[in-house]
Design a protein around this motif. Structure first.
Motif, PDB file in Angstrom:
ATOM      1  N   LEU A  15       0.846  -1.183   0.000  1.00 55.04           N
ATOM      2  CA  LEU A  15       0.000   0.000   0.000  1.00 55.04           C
ATOM      3  C   LEU A  15       0.879   1.228   0.000  1.00 55.04           C
ATOM      4  O   LEU A  15       1.588   1.505   0.953  1.00 55.04           O
ATOM      5  CB  LEU A  15      -0.913  -0.011   1.224  1.00 55.04           C
ATOM      6  CG  LEU A  15      -1.910   1.108   1.327  1.00 55.04           C
ATOM      7  CD1 LEU A  15      -2.838   1.112   0.117  1.00 55.04           C
ATOM      8  CD2 LEU A  15      -2.721   0.983   2.585  1.00 55.04           C
ATOM      9  N   LEU A  16       0.850   1.942  -1.106  1.00 53.99           N
ATOM     10  CA  LEU A  16       1.662   3.138  -1.261  1.00 53.99           C
ATOM     11  C   LEU A  16       0.782   4.314  -1.660  1.00 53.99           C
ATOM     12  O   LEU A  16       0.898   4.826  -2.753  1.00 53.99           O
ATOM     13  CB  LEU A  16       2.734   2.918  -2.330  1.00 53.99           C
ATOM     14  CG  LEU A  16       3.827   1.938  -1.995  1.00 53.99           C
ATOM     15  CD1 LEU A  16       4.583   1.564  -3.247  1.00 53.99           C
ATOM     16  CD2 LEU A  16       4.756   2.509  -0.970  1.00 53.99           C
ATOM     17  N   PRO A  17      -0.148   4.707  -0.793  1.00 51.97           N
ATOM     18  CA  PRO A  17      -0.890   5.906  -1.133  1.00 51.97           C
ATOM     19  C   PRO A  17       0.068   7.072  -0.958  1.00 51.97           C
ATOM     20  O   PRO A  17       0.041   7.788   0.017  1.00 51.97           O
ATOM     21  CB  PRO A  17      -2.030   5.935  -0.141  1.00 51.97           C
ATOM     22  CG  PRO A  17      -1.526   5.177   1.036  1.00 51.97           C
ATOM     23  CD  PRO A  17      -0.516   4.196   0.506  1.00 51.97           C
ATOM     24  N   ALA A  18       0.961   7.172  -1.873  1.00 49.03           N
ATOM     25  CA  ALA A  18       2.200   7.881  -1.685  1.00 49.03           C
ATOM     26  C   ALA A  18       2.052   9.371  -1.476  1.00 49.03           C
ATOM     27  O   ALA A  18       2.919   9.965  -0.886  1.00 49.03           O
ATOM     28  CB  ALA A  18       3.113   7.634  -2.878  1.00 49.03           C
ATOM     29  N   ARG A  19       0.998   9.964  -1.973  1.00 52.06           N
ATOM     30  CA  ARG A  19       0.959  11.424  -1.944  1.00 52.06           C
ATOM     31  C   ARG A  19       2.363  11.875  -2.266  1.00 52.06           C
ATOM     32  O   ARG A  19       3.043  12.505  -1.477  1.00 52.06           O
ATOM     33  CB  ARG A  19       0.522  11.962  -0.600  1.00 52.06           C
ATOM     34  CG  ARG A  19      -0.916  11.816  -0.320  1.00 52.06           C
ATOM     35  CD  ARG A  19      -1.715  12.774  -1.153  1.00 52.06           C
ATOM     36  NE  ARG A  19      -3.109  12.429  -1.044  1.00 52.06           N
ATOM     37  CZ  ARG A  19      -3.977  12.694  -1.951  1.00 52.06           C
ATOM     38  NH1 ARG A  19      -3.633  13.318  -3.034  1.00 52.06           N
ATOM     39  NH2 ARG A  19      -5.208  12.356  -1.803  1.00 52.06           N
ATOM     40  N   ILE A  73       0.670  -1.368  -5.172  1.00 52.52           N
ATOM     41  CA  ILE A  73       1.340  -2.433  -5.907  1.00 52.52           C
ATOM     42  C   ILE A  73       0.805  -3.751  -5.364  1.00 52.52           C
ATOM     43  O   ILE A  73       0.918  -4.025  -4.162  1.00 52.52           O
ATOM     44  CB  ILE A  73       2.868  -2.358  -5.749  1.00 52.52           C
ATOM     45  CG1 ILE A  73       3.387  -1.042  -6.327  1.00 52.52           C
ATOM     46  CG2 ILE A  73       3.527  -3.556  -6.437  1.00 52.52           C
ATOM     47  CD1 ILE A  73       4.866  -0.821  -6.131  1.00 52.52           C
ATOM     48  N   LEU A  74       0.204  -4.542  -6.228  1.00 53.68           N
ATOM     49  CA  LEU A  74      -0.348  -5.839  -5.854  1.00 53.68           C
ATOM     50  C   LEU A  74       0.681  -6.886  -6.244  1.00 53.68           C
ATOM     51  O   LEU A  74       0.947  -7.089  -7.427  1.00 53.68           O
ATOM     52  CB  LEU A  74      -1.664  -6.090  -6.589  1.00 53.68           C
ATOM     53  CG  LEU A  74      -2.681  -4.950  -6.536  1.00 53.68           C
ATOM     54  CD1 LEU A  74      -3.844  -5.224  -7.452  1.00 53.68           C
ATOM     55  CD2 LEU A  74      -3.147  -4.755  -5.113  1.00 53.68           C
ATOM     56  N   ALA A  82       9.554  -4.989  -4.062  1.00 55.82           N
ATOM     57  CA  ALA A  82       8.876  -3.941  -4.837  1.00 55.82           C
ATOM     58  C   ALA A  82       8.956  -2.605  -4.110  1.00 55.82           C
ATOM     59  O   ALA A  82       9.163  -1.559  -4.737  1.00 55.82           O
ATOM     60  CB  ALA A  82       7.419  -4.328  -5.099  1.00 55.82           C
ATOM     61  N   LEU A  83       8.810  -2.630  -2.793  1.00 53.46           N
ATOM     62  CA  LEU A  83       8.899  -1.397  -2.004  1.00 53.46           C
ATOM     63  C   LEU A  83      10.295  -0.800  -2.082  1.00 53.46           C
ATOM     64  O   LEU A  83      10.456   0.406  -2.298  1.00 53.46           O
ATOM     65  CB  LEU A  83       8.506  -1.661  -0.554  1.00 53.46           C
ATOM     66  CG  LEU A  83       8.636  -0.488   0.412  1.00 53.46           C
ATOM     67  CD1 LEU A  83       7.811   0.705  -0.045  1.00 53.46           C
ATOM     68  CD2 LEU A  83       8.225  -0.917   1.814  1.00 53.46           C
ATOM     69  N   ALA A  84      11.317  -1.631  -1.930  1.00 56.43           N
ATOM     70  CA  ALA A  84      12.698  -1.135  -1.992  1.00 56.43           C
ATOM     71  C   ALA A  84      12.986  -0.547  -3.374  1.00 56.43           C
ATOM     72  O   ALA A  84      13.586   0.535  -3.485  1.00 56.43           O
ATOM     73  CB  ALA A  84      13.677  -2.265  -1.678  1.00 56.43           C
ATOM     74  N   VAL A  97       8.359   8.898  -0.954  1.00 52.27           N
ATOM     75  CA  VAL A  97       7.165   8.114  -0.644  1.00 52.27           C
ATOM     76  C   VAL A  97       6.747   8.477   0.770  1.00 52.27           C
ATOM     77  O   VAL A  97       7.582   8.568   1.669  1.00 52.27           O
ATOM     78  CB  VAL A  97       7.468   6.603  -0.760  1.00 52.27           C
ATOM     79  CG1 VAL A  97       6.288   5.780  -0.295  1.00 52.27           C
ATOM     80  CG2 VAL A  97       7.837   6.244  -2.188  1.00 52.27           C
ATOM     81  N   ASN A  98       5.470   8.694   0.985  1.00 50.50           N
ATOM     82  CA  ASN A  98       4.952   9.034   2.306  1.00 50.50           C
ATOM     83  C   ASN A  98       5.039   7.801   3.206  1.00 50.50           C
ATOM     84  O   ASN A  98       4.212   6.900   3.124  1.00 50.50           O
ATOM     85  CB  ASN A  98       3.512   9.519   2.187  1.00 50.50           C
ATOM     86  CG  ASN A  98       2.960  10.013   3.497  1.00 50.50           C
ATOM     87  OD1 ASN A  98       3.438   9.642   4.565  1.00 50.50           O
ATOM     88  ND2 ASN A  98       1.943  10.844   3.426  1.00 50.50           N
TER      89      ASN A  98
END
Length: 147
Positions: A15-19, A73-74, A82-84, A97-98
């Motif tokens: 979950l990257l509601p990154a704003r 990202i699913l 994927a996050l890194a 990334v928030n």
């Protein structure tokens, strides 16, 4: 859509509601202005193009769902990688990334909110089985005014 919960393969949602916030970009100080959605789309397009060109979807067994500057990202078991990778790419783009809103979740066990909906396991009332689905998030339903 119903999906059986008995599958042994876990689906992790990154979950990257990154704003996606500008780190050094001066012109992004107009956040909330008329031009902000255009800038968000420009940077998200660059990120998504790089994702496709580098073959990250296949490498992480993942899909990106994006809307303006929010994205999820699913991934099937490769959410940490994927996050890194996402953090490195966002840094190269001059964005951050928030971290307060960024989480890795197991979709078969936990809910997450994205674009006003809560995704994750749901209980079917008629016969009691569990399925993966979507429903309006609590935040959105709390804002609904009933007459």
């Amino acid at each position: 859509m119903r999906t059986s919960m008995s599958s042994s393969a876990s689906i992790q949602y990154l979950l990257l509601p990154a704003r996606v916030a500008a780190a050094t970009r001066v012109f992004c100080k107009i956040v909330g202005g008329v031009i902000s959605p255009l800038l968000a789309n420009r940077y998200m397009n660059r990120f998504l193009r790089h994702w496709r060109q580098q073959g990250r979807g296949e490498a992480f067994q993942a899909h990106v769902v994006a809307y303006a500057d929010d994205f999820v990202i699913l991934s099937r078991g490769h959410a940490d990688e994927a996050l890194a990778w996402t953090r490195r790419v966002m840094t190269r783009l001059g964005l951050t990334v928030n971290e307060a809103k960024t989480t890795v979740r197991d979709a078969r066990q936990e809910h997450f909110d994205f674009l006003g909906y809560s995704f994750g396991p749901h209980h079917y009332r008629k016969d009691g089985h569990w399925y993966l689905g979507a429903s309006p998030s609590r935040k959105v339903t709390a804002q609904v005014v009933y007459y």
